[in-house]
Design a protein around this motif. Structure first.
Motif: not given
Length: 60
Positions: A19-20, A22-23, A26-27
């Motif tokens: 769940r993490s 994608e974030e 982006r980073w």
């Protein structure tokens, strides 16, 4: 070490829940010119596609 005395590269191994991802991606993309995904393969391929899209946008 690089010529300027700073590390030439830094390896990170990060274990994240799906769940993490994608974030996290982006980073990493904020450092696109200095970042490389190696594993898992699908993230490496996704990173390559994003880089190719940027090349196509600005140079083709």
């Amino acid at each position: 070490m690089g010529k300027d005395g700073k590390p030439a590269y830094v390896d990170y191994i990060v274990k994240l829940p799906k769940r993490s991802l994608e974030e996290f991606c982006r980073w990493v993309y904020r450092f696109m010119d200095n970042a490389q995904f190696i594993y898992p393969q699908y993230l490496a391929e996704q990173h390559q596609k994003m880089a190719s899209a940027l090349i196509a946008r600005y140079f083709m």
